[in-house]
Design an enzyme around this catalytic site. Structure first.
Site, mmCIF file in Angstrom:
data_model
loop_
_atom_site.group_PDB
_atom_site.id
_atom_site.type_symbol
_atom_site.label_atom_id
_atom_site.label_comp_id
_atom_site.label_asym_id
_atom_site.label_seq_id
_atom_site.Cartn_x
_atom_site.Cartn_y
_atom_site.Cartn_z
ATOM 1 N N ASN A 10 -10.991 7.859 0.893
ATOM 2 C CA ASN A 10 -10.425 7.491 2.193
ATOM 3 C C ASN A 10 -8.908 7.534 2.070
ATOM 4 O O ASN A 10 -8.311 6.665 1.435
ATOM 5 C CB ASN A 10 -10.922 6.073 2.554
ATOM 6 N N TRP A 11 -8.312 8.546 2.667
ATOM 7 C CA TRP A 11 -6.857 8.723 2.518
ATOM 8 C C TRP A 11 -6.059 7.789 3.417
ATOM 9 O O TRP A 11 -4.829 7.753 3.342
ATOM 10 C CB TRP A 11 -6.470 10.178 2.807
ATOM 11 N N LYS A 12 -6.722 7.112 4.332
ATOM 12 C CA LYS A 12 -6.054 6.177 5.265
ATOM 13 C C LYS A 12 -4.860 6.868 5.932
ATOM 14 O O LYS A 12 -4.925 8.061 6.208
ATOM 15 C CB LYS A 12 -5.647 4.897 4.523
ATOM 16 N N HIS A 95 -14.767 0.004 8.692
ATOM 17 C CA HIS A 95 -13.933 -0.314 7.523
ATOM 18 C C HIS A 95 -13.238 -1.650 7.776
ATOM 19 O O HIS A 95 -12.882 -1.976 8.912
ATOM 20 C CB HIS A 95 -12.905 0.806 7.305
ATOM 21 N N GLU A 167 -18.144 -3.116 0.609
ATOM 22 C CA GLU A 167 -16.740 -3.227 0.217
ATOM 23 C C GLU A 167 -16.269 -4.670 0.408
ATOM 24 O O GLU A 167 -15.864 -5.049 1.517
ATOM 25 C CB GLU A 167 -15.882 -2.303 1.077
ATOM 26 N N SER A 216 -11.063 -1.103 -5.153
ATOM 27 C CA SER A 216 -10.209 -0.849 -6.327
ATOM 28 C C SER A 216 -10.902 -0.027 -7.417
ATOM 29 O O SER A 216 -10.688 -0.272 -8.602
ATOM 30 C CB SER A 216 -9.706 -2.172 -6.916
ATOM 31 N N GLY A 237 -9.964 4.114 -1.833
ATOM 32 C CA GLY A 237 -8.729 4.410 -1.130
ATOM 33 C C GLY A 237 -7.691 4.890 -2.122
ATOM 34 O O GLY A 237 -7.492 6.085 -2.332
ATOM 35 N N GLY A 238 -7.033 3.932 -2.796
ATOM 36 C CA GLY A 238 -5.913 4.219 -3.688
ATOM 37 C C GLY A 238 -6.147 5.368 -4.656
ATOM 38 O O GLY A 238 -5.328 6.297 -4.736
HETATM 39 C C1 PEP Z 1 -11.016 1.144 0.845
HETATM 40 O O1 PEP Z 1 -10.039 0.924 1.530
HETATM 41 O O2 PEP Z 1 -12.096 1.490 1.333
HETATM 42 C C2 PEP Z 1 -10.897 0.961 -0.594
HETATM 43 C C3 PEP Z 1 -11.980 0.789 -1.296
HETATM 44 O O3 PEP Z 1 -9.624 0.977 -1.077
HETATM 45 P P1 PEP Z 1 -9.184 0.833 -2.618
HETATM 46 O O4 PEP Z 1 -10.009 1.808 -3.394
HETATM 47 O O5 PEP Z 1 -7.730 1.195 -2.619
HETATM 48 O O6 PEP Z 1 -9.461 -0.568 -2.997
#
Ligand code: PEP
Length: 258
Positions: A10-12, A95, A167, A216, A237-238
């Site tokens: 997920n590139w947000k 989300h 999540e 994460s 995400g990250g």
């Molecule tokens: C997300 O936003 O769905 C997510 C899991 O982010 P991150 O991997 O950065 O925690």
């Protein structure tokens, strides 16, 4: 063939259209055609249409990060699932950032899941408790309620077209106070998700539904989360913003599940 393993990035609100295109080009070039690992990226809405012309769908798929449940009409600023039909294969729905920053409630999330399916787009339904809900012992109720409302309009013959992503909000890297969820904590909630699915659709269907974990995830912990019983993939995400990390996680998914 067994169930697929999903690796979803997920590139947000990151990468412009040019940057998204370069990322996709590099990833596709380095990626073998893994039949049992489904690689999905969710760029910004603006990049979806050009990327849909560039993507090699044998190697990976596109997801939208959000869409609106009505097909057309006076809904300024929105993009509908009907407009995304044929452009994306998946859409992230519910989300925690949509729920907590943009005020999306369970009812709206349920309508979006229904609209996605109606438009032949696979919903990735995100559910998860906040830190305070967990501290008050409400995790089971919150996750169950979010699941029940998210799947409110999903019939038994459609549930195999839905992915669930657990999540925990407190484990998402951008929440500012994120901690890592332990594999045991993930296992407990995934079990609960499958129990709820079983009550709704029966045990066989519950076992066949794909449940992803997100929070994460990085190349150091991806293997541990992928071996949690009942976890069929990862949403991140990250780590998806760093091409080498995302590619490593795809590789780990391939190795862990084969
Ligand atoms: C997300 O936003 O769905 C997510 C899991 O982010 P991150 O991997 O950065 O925690």
């Amino acid at each position: 063939m067994g169930m697929k393993t999903y690796v979803v990035g997920n590139w947000k609100l990151n990468f412009n259209v040019g940057e998204s295109s370069i990322y996709l080009h590099k990833l596709q070039k380095s990626l073998p055609n893994y039949r049992d690992v489904e690689v999905v990226v969710a760029p910004s809405m603006l990049a979806l249409q050009p990327l849909s012309l560039q993507i090699d769908r044998h190697k990976m798929k596109l997801a939208a990060q959000n869409a609106f449940y009505r097909d057309y009409g006076a809904f300024t600023g929105e993009t509908s699932f009907a407009q995304l039909r044929g452009i994306v294969d998946y859409c992230i729905i519910g989300h925690s950032e949509r729920r907590h920053i943009f005020g999306e409630d369970d009812k709206m999330v349920g309508k979006k899941v229904e609209a996605a399916l109606r438009n032949k787009i696979t919903p990735i339904l995100c559910i998860g408790e906040t830190e305070s809900e967990r501290s008050f012992g409400e995790t089971a109720d919150v996750v169950r309620d979010q699941l029940l409302s998210g799947l409110r309009d999903v019939a038994e013959e459609e549930i195999d077209k839905v992915l669930i992503a657990y999540e925990p909000v407190w484990a998402i890297s951008t929440t500012g106070h994120s901690k890592l969820a332990s594999p045991d904590e993930v296992a407990e909630v995934v079990k609960l998700i499958r129990k709820t699915l079983s009550e709704l659709y029966g045990e066989k269907v519950a076992e066949a539904t794909s449940v992803l974990f997100g929070g994460s995830v990085n190349p150091s912990n991806a293997g541990a989360y992928l071996t949690v019983p009942g976890v069929n993939g990862l949403l991140m995400g990250g780590s998806s913003l760093i091409l080498s990390e995302f590619a490593d996680i795809i590789d780990i998914a391939k190795r862990v599940k084969s």
